[in-house]
Design a protein around this motif. Structure first.
Motif, PDB file in Angstrom:
ATOM      1  N   ALA A 197       0.813  -1.213   0.000  1.00 38.41           N
ATOM      2  CA  ALA A 197       0.000   0.000   0.000  1.00 38.41           C
ATOM      3  C   ALA A 197       0.850   1.268   0.000  1.00 38.41           C
ATOM      4  CB  ALA A 197      -0.925   0.010   1.225  1.00 38.41           C
ATOM      5  N   THR A 198       2.054   1.184   0.552  1.00 37.37           N
ATOM      6  CA  THR A 198       2.915   2.354   0.707  1.00 37.37           C
ATOM      7  C   THR A 198       4.084   2.278  -0.260  1.00 37.37           C
ATOM      8  OG1 THR A 198       2.334   2.639   3.036  1.00 37.37           O
ATOM      9  CG2 THR A 198       4.424   3.589   2.313  1.00 37.37           C
ATOM     10  N   ASP A 199       4.277   3.366  -1.006  1.00 36.86           N
ATOM     11  CA  ASP A 199       5.384   3.428  -1.968  1.00 36.86           C
ATOM     12  C   ASP A 199       6.520   4.319  -1.497  1.00 36.86           C
ATOM     13  OD1 ASP A 199       4.514   1.938  -4.539  1.00 36.86           O
ATOM     14  OD2 ASP A 199       2.746   3.082  -3.984  1.00 36.86           O
ATOM     15  N   ALA A 200       6.247   5.180  -0.516  1.00 35.54           N
ATOM     16  CA  ALA A 200       7.287   6.065   0.011  1.00 35.54           C
ATOM     17  C   ALA A 200       7.122   6.170   1.518  1.00 35.54           C
ATOM     18  CB  ALA A 200       7.193   7.443  -0.622  1.00 35.54           C
ATOM     19  N   PHE A 201       8.206   5.897   2.248  1.00 36.68           N
ATOM     20  CA  PHE A 201       8.212   6.010   3.701  1.00 36.68           C
ATOM     21  C   PHE A 201       9.330   6.961   4.090  1.00 36.68           C
ATOM     22  CE2 PHE A 201       9.596   4.122   7.933  1.00 36.68           C
ATOM     23  CZ  PHE A 201       8.593   4.760   8.645  1.00 36.68           C
ATOM     24  N   LEU A 202       8.973   8.112   4.650  1.00 34.28           N
ATOM     25  CA  LEU A 202       9.937   9.136   5.035  1.00 34.28           C
ATOM     26  C   LEU A 202      10.085   9.107   6.551  1.00 34.28           C
ATOM     27  CD1 LEU A 202       8.791  10.040   2.206  1.00 34.28           C
ATOM     28  CD2 LEU A 202       9.407  12.353   2.874  1.00 34.28           C
ATOM     29  N   ILE A 203      11.336   9.034   7.028  1.00 37.50           N
ATOM     30  CA  ILE A 203      11.572   8.869   8.449  1.00 37.50           C
ATOM     31  C   ILE A 203      12.815   9.625   8.897  1.00 37.50           C
ATOM     32  CG2 ILE A 203      12.751   6.666   7.973  1.00 37.50           C
ATOM     33  CD1 ILE A 203      11.800   5.732  10.765  1.00 37.50           C
ATOM     34  N   HIS A 204      12.701  10.316  10.047  1.00 37.63           N
ATOM     35  CA  HIS A 204      13.868  10.955  10.653  1.00 37.63           C
ATOM     36  C   HIS A 204      14.815   9.882  11.188  1.00 37.63           C
ATOM     37  CE1 HIS A 204      11.195  14.407  10.638  1.00 37.63           C
ATOM     38  NE2 HIS A 204      12.135  15.195  11.124  1.00 37.63           N
ATOM     39  N   VAL A 205      16.052   9.918  10.748  1.00 41.83           N
ATOM     40  CA  VAL A 205      17.053   8.967  11.225  1.00 41.83           C
ATOM     41  C   VAL A 205      18.382   9.706  11.375  1.00 41.83           C
ATOM     42  CG1 VAL A 205      18.316   6.827  10.764  1.00 41.83           C
ATOM     43  CG2 VAL A 205      15.924   7.025  10.064  1.00 41.83           C
ATOM     44  N   ALA A 206      19.070   9.444  12.481  1.00 43.78           N
ATOM     45  CA  ALA A 206      20.439   9.949  12.700  1.00 43.78           C
ATOM     46  C   ALA A 206      20.526  11.459  12.583  1.00 43.78           C
ATOM     47  CB  ALA A 206      21.413   9.280  11.730  1.00 43.78           C
ATOM     48  N   GLU A 207      19.528  12.154  13.176  1.00 45.34           N
ATOM     49  CA  GLU A 207      19.607  13.610  13.218  1.00 45.34           C
ATOM     50  C   GLU A 207      20.445  13.997  14.431  1.00 45.34           C
ATOM     51  OE1 GLU A 207      16.926  17.662  13.568  1.00 45.34           O
ATOM     52  OE2 GLU A 207      15.901  15.731  13.544  1.00 45.34           O
ATOM     53  N   GLY A 208      21.694  14.255  14.195  1.00 40.88           N
ATOM     54  CA  GLY A 208      22.654  14.550  15.248  1.00 40.88           C
ATOM     55  C   GLY A 208      24.032  14.122  14.819  1.00 40.88           C
ATOM     56  N   VAL A 209      24.978  14.186  15.730  1.00 40.49           N
ATOM     57  CA  VAL A 209      26.366  13.924  15.341  1.00 40.49           C
ATOM     58  C   VAL A 209      27.062  12.922  16.248  1.00 40.49           C
ATOM     59  CG1 VAL A 209      26.652  16.190  14.257  1.00 40.49           C
ATOM     60  CG2 VAL A 209      27.137  15.936  16.713  1.00 40.49           C
ATOM     61  N   ASP A 210      26.356  12.321  17.212  1.00 40.51           N
ATOM     62  CA  ASP A 210      27.011  11.422  18.152  1.00 40.51           C
ATOM     63  C   ASP A 210      26.647   9.960  17.885  1.00 40.51           C
ATOM     64  OD1 ASP A 210      24.396  11.297  19.016  1.00 40.51           O
ATOM     65  OD2 ASP A 210      24.811  11.953  21.073  1.00 40.51           O
ATOM     66  N   ALA A 211      27.170   9.076  18.738  1.00 39.71           N
ATOM     67  CA  ALA A 211      26.939   7.645  18.566  1.00 39.71           C
ATOM     68  C   ALA A 211      25.476   7.277  18.733  1.00 39.71           C
ATOM     69  CB  ALA A 211      27.795   6.866  19.569  1.00 39.71           C
ATOM     70  N   ALA A 212      24.762   7.994  19.608  1.00 39.61           N
ATOM     71  CA  ALA A 212      23.337   7.709  19.798  1.00 39.61           C
ATOM     72  C   ALA A 212      22.551   7.986  18.523  1.00 39.61           C
ATOM     73  CB  ALA A 212      22.793   8.547  20.961  1.00 39.61           C
ATOM     74  N   ALA A 213      22.890   9.077  17.840  1.00 44.53           N
ATOM     75  CA  ALA A 213      22.226   9.379  16.575  1.00 44.53           C
ATOM     76  C   ALA A 213      22.557   8.324  15.528  1.00 44.53           C
ATOM     77  CB  ALA A 213      22.637  10.768  16.082  1.00 44.53           C
ATOM     78  N   LEU A 214      23.815   7.950  15.427  1.00 46.07           N
ATOM     79  CA  LEU A 214      24.233   6.970  14.427  1.00 46.07           C
ATOM     80  C   LEU A 214      23.595   5.606  14.673  1.00 46.07           C
ATOM     81  CD1 LEU A 214      25.964   6.309  11.980  1.00 46.07           C
ATOM     82  CD2 LEU A 214      27.872   5.858  13.534  1.00 46.07           C
TER      83      LEU A 214
END
Length: 440
Positions: A197-214
């Motif tokens: 049903a879904t052709d595009a999934f947009l998601i916030h990922v790794a917004e930041g610069v540290d190991a937790a973001a990565l």
């Protein structure tokens, strides 16, 4: 958005609308736009032929219907409507926020007392029942820079008739509400996606610069969400290996450099993304830490490209990053993103064309937006042109010193009778600090 005929009134168009635009009225329902076209493959002097909400021909050899109205564009450039690939639209009623420090990841500033204090007016506006007005104001702000489609609006029937809201059924496109899905919370809570049903999934990922973001990248993979249909928003913490894996599966990237720099002091390694064939789209993110408009965001991206990426982004790629690439990231390229026969008549006309499309975009200011059409309807542009087109009843405003008209009213939808001044007044009544539509 219901398909509607071109709104130029032949009876009113008997004189040039402005120095760059002149009109020969016709008696039929089609419109021909002549001038320099930014086509997918090349720039050329040619014609667009519009019928209702569609482009029926684009090129140098298009036949002009004998009874069509003809719009001649001189010293200008005709482009596909711009797509802001990521923007928290409702937040654009808020002014700029100056973070008191640089953060390591998104969770840090969202928990900070300074941000919570800044965000209180947003919560107050929502509690006052002004969600529709907040988004419509944000849409109007986007329209000033030629944006005809935007990602990041909440659902609502009142959001119909101005800028297309990519993930909402009110986008005016024949797609379901599941076609584009977005997720802005912690990736650990990301939902399962039905890719039938879904052709595009947009998601916030790794917004930041540290190991937790990565580490969010590993979580995304563990959930089976690193796919060709996935568009990662930000990816600021990514290095070469993450982009290699994205390129291998065909994932996309959405980049918001100004907001990244304001919050984290650095931005996504787009040069590495391009090295691995990852298509990159541009998004303003939001008014508080992003750019004032899409043109300013392009200039930030260009500066970073020159100073940090050794020119990895080619001049001809700037247009793709605000048209073709986001249309693909949103899986809407069958409908928008190019001047091509069969696509929707979403069009921007810029005054003062430079030697190339890229140079024109990087030098463009808000005053240069001469006309914006969505679904073949003239919604915004130079006051003289809009008046001559029978749109004098729209909202007058001065943008970057230039007189403009913007048509916000959308009859037939909730709150659709509101004018721009009414929307702004409703917001100001609750929060006097509402951001200006355009920076002074």
């Amino acid at each position: 958005m219901n398909p509607m005929p071109w709104l130029l009134s032949a009876a009113l168009l008997s004189h040039p609308a402005a120095a760059e635009l002149s009109v020969t009225p016709g008696t039929g329902g089609q419109l021909v736009i002549r001038g320099r076209l930014a086509l997918p493959e090349q720039e050329l002097d040619g014609r667009l032929v519009l019928a209702g909400d569609r482009i029926v021909c684009a090129g140098a050899d298009c036949a002009e219907p004998a009874d069509a109205t003809v719009l001649q564009v001189n010293d200008g450039l005709i482009l596909p409507g711009f797509i802001d690939a990521h923007n928290h639209v409702a937040y654009n009623a808020l002014p700029k926020w100056a973070p008191p420090k640089r953060y390591q990841n998104r969770a840090q500033w969202q928990r900070a007392a300074a941000y919570k204090a800044f965000k209180r007016p947003y919560d107050q506006l929502k509690r006052s029942g002004l969600s529709c007005e907040m988004v419509k104001y944000g849409e109007a702000k986007a329209l000033l820079s030629g944006v005809t489609t935007i990602q990041g609006s909440p659902a609502g029937r009142c959001l119909q008739g101005l800028v297309r809201n990519a993930e909402n059924p009110q986008s005016g496109l024949p797609v379901s509400s599941a076609h584009v899905r977005t997720f802005i919370l912690d990736v650990g809570g990301a939902p399962k996606i039905d890719w039938n049903a879904t052709d595009a999934f947009l998601i916030h990922v790794a917004e930041g610069v540290d190991a937790a973001a990565l580490a969010e990248f590993a979580t995304l993979k563990s959930k089976g969400l690193l796919t060709a249909g996935t568009a990662i928003i930000h990816g600021t913490a990514f290095g070469d290996e993450e982009f290699r894996q994205m390129g291998a599966v065909g994932s996309k990237l959405i980049w918001s450099p100004q907001s990244n720099l304001a919050l984290y002091g650095q931005t996504t390694r787009v040069d590495l993304a391009l090295r691995h064939g990852v298509p990159v789209s541009l998004g303003v993110d939001w008014n508080p830490t992003g750019s004032d408009n899409l043109f300013d965001e392009l200039r930030v991206a260009d500066r970073v490209n020159r100073e940090q990426f050794a020119g990895a982004i080619a001049e001809q790629d700037w247009l793709a990053m605000i048209t073709r690439h986001p249309s693909q990231a949103l899986a809407l390229d069958s409908y928008i993103g190019a001047l091509r026969a069969g696509l929707k008549a979403d069009i921007v006309i810029l005054s003062g064309a430079r030697a190339s499309v890229g140079q024109t975009l990087l030098n463009a200011r808000l005053r240069d937006v001469a006309a914006v059409l969505v679904d073949g309807r003239l919604l915004y542009g130079d006051r003289d042109a809009m008046t001559a087109a029978g749109r004098a009843d729209c909202d007058a405003l001065t943008v970057d010193g230039a007189p403009k008209l913007l048509c916000m009213r959308t009859p037939g939808v909730p709150k659709g009778g509101q004018r721009l001044d009414e929307v702004r007044a409703a917001l100001l009544k609750v929060y006097p600090g509402v951001a200006p539509l355009a920076a002074p």
